[in-house]
Design a protein around this motif. Structure first.
Motif, mmCIF file in Angstrom:
data_model
loop_
_atom_site.group_PDB
_atom_site.id
_atom_site.type_symbol
_atom_site.label_atom_id
_atom_site.label_comp_id
_atom_site.label_asym_id
_atom_site.label_seq_id
_atom_site.Cartn_x
_atom_site.Cartn_y
_atom_site.Cartn_z
ATOM 1 N N THR A 1 -36.922 58.340 46.766
ATOM 2 C CA THR A 1 -37.427 56.986 46.527
ATOM 3 C C THR A 1 -36.422 56.141 45.765
ATOM 4 O OG1 THR A 1 -39.708 57.778 46.502
ATOM 5 C CG2 THR A 1 -39.289 55.646 45.469
ATOM 6 N N THR B 1 -45.732 54.415 44.192
ATOM 7 C CA THR B 1 -44.554 53.601 44.489
ATOM 8 C C THR B 1 -44.981 52.312 45.189
ATOM 9 O OG1 THR B 1 -43.203 55.587 44.748
ATOM 10 C CG2 THR B 1 -42.294 53.541 45.612
ATOM 11 N N SER C 1 -43.665 48.439 46.681
ATOM 12 C CA SER C 1 -42.503 47.664 47.121
ATOM 13 C C SER C 1 -42.922 46.240 47.475
ATOM 14 C CB SER C 1 -41.826 48.308 48.341
ATOM 15 O OG SER C 1 -41.211 49.525 47.994
ATOM 16 N N CYS D 1 -42.457 40.109 43.553
ATOM 17 C CA CYS D 1 -42.198 40.929 42.365
ATOM 18 C C CYS D 1 -42.181 40.081 41.102
ATOM 19 C CB CYS D 1 -40.863 41.653 42.525
ATOM 20 S SG CYS D 1 -40.328 42.518 41.046
ATOM 21 N N PHE E 1 -41.379 50.823 41.078
ATOM 22 C CA PHE E 1 -41.293 49.614 41.897
ATOM 23 C C PHE E 1 -39.925 49.541 42.555
ATOM 24 C CE2 PHE E 1 -39.969 45.295 42.689
ATOM 25 C CZ PHE E 1 -40.974 44.893 43.547
ATOM 26 N N ARG E 2 -39.920 49.209 43.841
ATOM 27 C CA ARG E 2 -38.674 49.031 44.585
ATOM 28 C C ARG E 2 -38.679 47.640 45.202
ATOM 29 N NH1 ARG E 2 -38.433 52.819 49.141
ATOM 30 N NH2 ARG E 2 -36.234 52.284 49.245
ATOM 31 N N SER E 3 -37.655 46.840 44.873
ATOM 32 C CA SER E 3 -37.497 45.528 45.489
ATOM 33 C C SER E 3 -36.838 45.716 46.855
ATOM 34 C CB SER E 3 -36.640 44.620 44.601
ATOM 35 O OG SER E 3 -36.501 43.346 45.192
ATOM 36 N N VAL E 4 -37.515 45.271 47.901
ATOM 37 C CA VAL E 4 -37.065 45.490 49.272
ATOM 38 C C VAL E 4 -37.117 44.158 50.015
ATOM 39 C CG1 VAL E 4 -37.537 46.718 51.435
ATOM 40 C CG2 VAL E 4 -37.923 47.858 49.248
ATOM 41 N N LEU F 1 -39.935 45.863 54.652
ATOM 42 C CA LEU F 1 -41.041 46.420 53.887
ATOM 43 C C LEU F 1 -41.957 47.311 54.720
ATOM 44 C CD1 LEU F 1 -41.912 43.345 51.668
ATOM 45 C CD2 LEU F 1 -41.286 45.615 50.838
ATOM 46 N N THR G 1 -40.809 50.907 55.273
ATOM 47 C CA THR G 1 -40.923 51.856 54.162
ATOM 48 C C THR G 1 -42.276 52.567 54.188
ATOM 49 O OG1 THR G 1 -41.823 50.250 52.553
ATOM 50 C CG2 THR G 1 -39.416 50.405 52.741
ATOM 51 N N THR H 1 -42.848 54.445 50.446
ATOM 52 C CA THR H 1 -43.632 53.538 49.610
ATOM 53 C C THR H 1 -45.115 53.761 49.878
ATOM 54 O OG1 THR H 1 -41.882 51.864 49.692
ATOM 55 C CG2 THR H 1 -44.044 51.126 49.020
ATOM 56 N N VAL I 1 -47.200 48.123 49.907
ATOM 57 C CA VAL I 1 -46.231 47.032 49.896
ATOM 58 C C VAL I 1 -46.972 45.702 49.883
ATOM 59 C CG1 VAL I 1 -44.556 48.394 51.204
ATOM 60 C CG2 VAL I 1 -45.985 46.735 52.404
#
Length: 306
Positions: free
Chosen positions: A14, A93, A95, A101, A123-126, A131, A134, A140, A143
Motif C-alpha cells: 500500500t 486504507t 484514497s 483530501c 491515506f493515499r493521494s491518488v 482511483l 485501486t 484501497t 475511495v
C-alpha cells in the motif's frame, strides 16, 4: 508463513515504502525488510522490484496481494465475531484526489479517529483517473471521487455531495469588472485548469466545445493550489470547485466571473468494491463519512435559503 508477514506485505504494498510501512506497523525498518525477504524466500519469487529508493509490485506480487488481503479480511471477520463488543482495531486504507483530501475528508478523519483511536488509518493521494483501479486491485478499501454520476457493475457508489465549479479571476482582471459575459469575451484568454484526463477537465473542454469555443489557451497544473495562486497573481482564469476558493473569495483575492458552465454536474462520491467484505472498520468509516456529509449538505441548504 505467518499472519504478521502477510500484514507487513500488504502494508508495504500500500505504501510502497519500507520506512512508511514500518511507521504504520510500529516496527523498525529492518524488521519490515527482514519479513518481506523471508516471505519472498518462502514463496520463491520476488514480490517487489527495488528501483533505487522506489518500490514497485512485481506481477507475482500483485497476484499474491489479492489473496493476502482476502486472508487478512477473513481473519478480521473472525476477530470481529469473537470480539464483537470490544473496541475496533486494525487498518483501513482510504484514497482520494488532492481536492477531496484537503477540503472534504479532514472532518471525516477527525470524527473516525475520535470514535476509533485504535484503528490505523492510511491515506493515499491518488489522481482521480486512477482511483477506481485501486479498488479493483485491492490496494484501497474506500475511495472518494469528484466526477459525474458514476455507474459501475463492480463497485458500490454512494453520492455524498454536489460540488459547484466556478470560473474565477483576480479582482483587477478585465473580465472581472463586467456584469455580463459573452462567449466571444473568452477568446484569447488563458484558462488555468487541471491536466487532461481529469474528469472535470474533460467536462470543461466538452462544455466549451459545445458552445463553439475550440481555440482555448491552457496552462495545465496537477495541483488546485497552484491554479488558485496563479489566478490570484492575474495569470489567467481559474476553473475550480467552489470549496477550494471560498476563503479567497471572502478575502477578495478572487472573484467569481458571471458565467455558468452548462450541464456541469459533479459530485463527491464514495466507492468500494461490491465483492469486498465490509468489515466493522469499513462500516464505521462509511457511517462516519455519511454523518459528516449529511451535516455539510444541511449547512449548504441553510446557506441557500439565506
Amino acid at each position: 508463513m505467518e499472519f504478521r508477514q502477510l500484514n507487513t506485505f500488504c502494508t508495504v504494498a500500500t505504501t510502497l515504502n519500507f520506512t512508511r510501512a514500518a511507521e504504520v506497523l510500529s516496527y523498525v525498518p529492518s524488521n519490515v525488510t527482514m519479513q518481506i525477504k523471508a516471505l519472498e524466500d518462502e514463496l520463491g519469487v520476488r514480490l517487489f522490484d527495488r528501483l533505487g529508493k522506489q518500490l514497485a509490485l512485481t506481477t507475482a506480487g500483485k497476484r499474491f496481494l489479492t489473496h493476502a488481503q482476502e486472508v487478512l479480511e477473513k481473519l478480521d471477520e473472525a476477530r470481529s465475531v469473537v470480539h464483537d463488543n470490544e473496541k475496533l482495531s486494525g487498518t483501513i486504507t482510504i484514497s482520494a484526489n488532492e481536492v477531496i483530501c484537503s477540503y472534504r475528508l479532514p472532518p471525516v478523519f477527525q470524527r473516525f479517529r475520535a470514535q476509533h483511536p485504535g484503528v490505523r488509518l492510511i491515506f493515499r493521494s491518488v489522481p482521480n483517473q486512477e482511483l477506481k483501479q485501486t479498488l479493483f486491485e485491492g490496494t484501497t478499501d474506500i475511495v472518494y471521487m469528484l466526477d459525474e454520476p458514476i455507474r459501475s457493475s463492480g463497485l458500490a457508489v454512494e453520492t455524498m455531495l454536489e460540488e459547484h465549479f466556478r470560473l474565477l479571476a483576480a479582482p483587477d482582471h478585465p473580465l472581472a469588472k463586467r456584469p455580463l459575459l459573452q462567449l466571444e469575451d473568452f477568446h484569447e484568454e488563458v484558462f488555468l485548469t487541471n491536466e487532461k484526463g481529469c474528469p472535470y477537465r474533460t467536462m470543461f473542454d466538452r462544455s466549451f466545445e459545445k458552445e463553439g469555443i475550440d481555440s482555448i489557451t491552457y496552462l495545465e497544473f496537477q495541483s488546485a493550489e497552484a491554479i488558485k495562486k496563479c489566478a490570484i497573481s492575474g495569470i489567467g482564469i481559474a476553473f475550480l470547485p467552489e470549496i477550494v476558493v471560498e476563503a479567497e473569495i471572502e478575502r477578495g483575492e478572487l472573484v467569481v466571473l458571471p458565467w455558468e458552465i452548462p450541464n456541469l454536474q459533479v459530485y463527491t462520491q464514495m466507492l468500494w468494491h461490491k465483492d469486498k467484505w465490509l468489515s466493522p472498520i469499513m462500516l464505521s468509516f462509511i457511517e462516519a463519512a455519511r454523518d459528516v456529509f449529511r451535516v455539510e449538505n444541511e449547512n449548504k441548504e441553510i446557506k441557500g435559503v439565506r
